[in-house]
Design a protein around this motif. Structure first.
Motif, PDB file in Angstrom:
ATOM      1  N   ALA A   1       0.376  -1.307  -0.512  1.00 17.65           N
ATOM      2  CA  ALA A   1       0.017  -0.225   0.254  1.00 17.65           C
ATOM      3  C   ALA A   1       0.941   1.494  -0.293  1.00 17.65           C
ATOM      4  CB  ALA A   1      -0.704   0.479   1.416  1.00 17.65           C
ATOM      5  N   TYR A   2       1.807   1.100   1.197  1.00 10.52           N
ATOM      6  CA  TYR A   2       2.708   2.169   0.291  1.00 10.52           C
ATOM      7  C   TYR A   2       2.994   3.097  -0.928  1.00 10.52           C
ATOM      8  CZ  TYR A   2       2.488   0.441   5.156  1.00 10.52           C
ATOM      9  OH  TYR A   2       2.326  -0.278   6.691  1.00 10.52           O
ATOM     10  N   THR A   3       2.863   1.928  -1.730  1.00 12.86           N
ATOM     11  CA  THR A   3       3.772   2.212  -2.730  1.00 12.86           C
ATOM     12  C   THR A   3       3.064   3.404  -3.914  1.00 12.86           C
ATOM     13  OG1 THR A   3       2.526   1.181  -4.319  1.00 12.86           O
ATOM     14  CG2 THR A   3       4.733   0.363  -3.398  1.00 12.86           C
ATOM     15  N   PHE A   4       1.512   4.112  -3.003  1.00 20.08           N
ATOM     16  CA  PHE A   4       0.464   4.635  -3.443  1.00 20.08           C
ATOM     17  C   PHE A   4       1.353   6.212  -3.677  1.00 20.08           C
ATOM     18  CE2 PHE A   4      -3.320   4.172  -4.363  1.00 20.08           C
ATOM     19  CZ  PHE A   4      -3.752   2.984  -4.942  1.00 20.08           C
ATOM     20  N   GLY A   5       2.225   6.190  -2.145  1.00 22.67           N
ATOM     21  CA  GLY A   5       2.472   7.539  -2.009  1.00 22.67           C
ATOM     22  C   GLY A   5       3.637   8.209  -3.073  1.00 22.67           C
ATOM     23  N   LYS A   6       4.044   7.236  -4.373  1.00 26.24           N
ATOM     24  CA  LYS A   6       4.286   7.418  -5.543  1.00 26.24           C
ATOM     25  C   LYS A   6       3.657   8.924  -6.254  1.00 26.24           C
ATOM     26  CE  LYS A   6       3.741   3.950  -8.718  1.00 26.24           C
ATOM     27  NZ  LYS A   6       4.846   3.393  -9.757  1.00 26.24           N
ATOM     28  N   PHE A   7       2.624   8.699  -6.318  1.00 32.72           N
ATOM     29  CA  PHE A   7       1.413   9.975  -7.005  1.00 32.72           C
ATOM     30  C   PHE A   7       1.567  11.016  -6.109  1.00 32.72           C
ATOM     31  CE2 PHE A   7       0.243   4.899  -8.088  1.00 32.72           C
ATOM     32  CZ  PHE A   7       0.117   5.279  -9.406  1.00 32.72           C
ATOM     33  N   LEU A   8       2.011  11.001  -4.826  1.00 32.79           N
ATOM     34  CA  LEU A   8       2.104  12.502  -3.787  1.00 32.79           C
ATOM     35  C   LEU A   8       4.003  12.731  -4.310  1.00 32.79           C
ATOM     36  CD1 LEU A   8       0.742  10.770  -1.007  1.00 32.79           C
ATOM     37  CD2 LEU A   8      -0.519  12.479  -2.183  1.00 32.79           C
ATOM     38  N   PRO A   9       3.208  14.434  -4.333  1.00 31.17           N
ATOM     39  CA  PRO A   9       4.548  15.147  -3.956  1.00 31.17           C
ATOM     40  C   PRO A   9       5.823  14.947  -3.060  1.00 31.17           C
ATOM     41  CG  PRO A   9       2.086  17.083  -3.778  1.00 31.17           C
ATOM     42  CD  PRO A   9       1.995  15.569  -4.343  1.00 31.17           C
ATOM     43  N   GLU A  10       6.731  15.186  -2.653  1.00 32.55           N
ATOM     44  CA  GLU A  10       7.437  15.373  -1.597  1.00 32.55           C
ATOM     45  C   GLU A  10       6.893  15.145  -0.438  1.00 32.55           C
ATOM     46  OE1 GLU A  10       9.758  12.861  -1.712  1.00 32.55           O
ATOM     47  OE2 GLU A  10       9.648  12.442  -3.308  1.00 32.55           O
ATOM     48  N   ARG A  11       6.414  16.587  -0.562  1.00 30.42           N
ATOM     49  CA  ARG A  11       6.390  17.463   0.848  1.00 30.42           C
ATOM     50  C   ARG A  11       4.794  16.181   1.563  1.00 30.42           C
ATOM     51  NH1 ARG A  11       3.982  19.843  -2.754  1.00 30.42           N
ATOM     52  NH2 ARG A  11       1.804  20.757  -2.321  1.00 30.42           N
ATOM     53  N   GLN A  12       4.700  15.366   0.702  1.00 30.22           N
ATOM     54  CA  GLN A  12       3.668  14.078   1.715  1.00 30.22           C
ATOM     55  C   GLN A  12       3.030  13.192   1.464  1.00 30.22           C
ATOM     56  OE1 GLN A  12      -0.096  16.037  -1.787  1.00 30.22           O
ATOM     57  NE2 GLN A  12      -0.084  17.456  -0.186  1.00 30.22           N
ATOM     58  N   LYS A  13       4.267  12.790   1.079  1.00 33.79           N
ATOM     59  CA  LYS A  13       4.995  11.211   1.651  1.00 33.79           C
ATOM     60  C   LYS A  13       4.841  10.760   2.076  1.00 33.79           C
ATOM     61  CE  LYS A  13       6.573  10.459  -3.241  1.00 33.79           C
ATOM     62  NZ  LYS A  13       8.137  10.001  -4.062  1.00 33.79           N
ATOM     63  N   PRO A  14       5.833  11.400   3.251  1.00 29.24           N
ATOM     64  CA  PRO A  14       5.904  11.064   4.854  1.00 29.24           C
ATOM     65  C   PRO A  14       4.377  10.990   5.918  1.00 29.24           C
ATOM     66  CG  PRO A  14       7.548  13.126   4.786  1.00 29.24           C
ATOM     67  CD  PRO A  14       6.485  12.607   3.615  1.00 29.24           C
TER      68      PRO A  14
END
Length: 179
Positions: A84-97
């Motif tokens: 599930a954490y791979t969905f983070g690749k669709f977000l800007p860096e500031r929102q990934k954490p």
């Protein structure tokens, strides 16, 4: 004395043998599953089109409430833990954490309603639910409350983590500019 030294040596090497067995178990169990899941998800992304998924993710994550509720729920429900954490690749860096914090905080509360999402942690839910079952109470209300509280928690954690991340990024930029 010699017997004690032999037992100590056997215990010492036995600890590493158990570690090796655990490693081989993971290597033949979860690792191939993850590789297949990653391959399947990447294939789906290629078939659907990364642009379409990117647009959906951008629409879903424009609103901070949807970003830290709906988006992690979709990620955990469809991809399960830990993919599930791979969905983070669709977000800007500031929102990934903050997304990661939200998603990782949801993997326990979702198991009551959707056990497939985090089968490795079912023992936590089944441990809690065993007590409820012994009292002859329904598990439905427990699962729903657990999920609702989980959604509230992931929203709070996501918002706070995003604010902390943005502040830290600004501090780093200021520090870099002053050097």
């Amino acid at each position: 004395m010699v017997d004690w030294i032999v037992k100590l040596a056997e215990g010492f090497i036995g600890m590493f043998q158990k570690g090796g067995e655990t490693f081989v178990g993971m290597l033949t169990g979860i690792v191939p599953t993850l590789i297949c899941l990653i391959t399947a998800v990447n294939a789906i992304i290629k078939l659907v089109g990364e642009e379409k998924i990117q647009r959906f993710a951008q629409k879903c994550t424009k609103n901070i409430i949807l970003r830290y509720t709906v988006f992690p729920i979709l990620a955990v429900f469809f991809l399960t833990n830990p993919m599930a954490y791979t969905f983070g690749k669709f977000l800007p860096e500031r929102q990934k954490p903050a997304f990661y914090d939200s998603a990782v905080s949801l993997v326990h509360p979702i198991t009551g309603l959707f056990p497939h999402a985090n089968a490795a942690e079912l023992f936590v839910y089944t441990g809690i639910s065993a007590g409820i079952t012994q009292l002859h109470l329904s598990l439905g209300p427990l699962a729903i409350r657990f999920f609702i509280v989980g959604i509230i928690v992931i929203l709070i954690r996501g918002i706070i983590t995003e604010k902390i991340t943005i502040k830290m990024m600004k501090n780093r930029e200021l520090k870099a500019a002053s050097n």
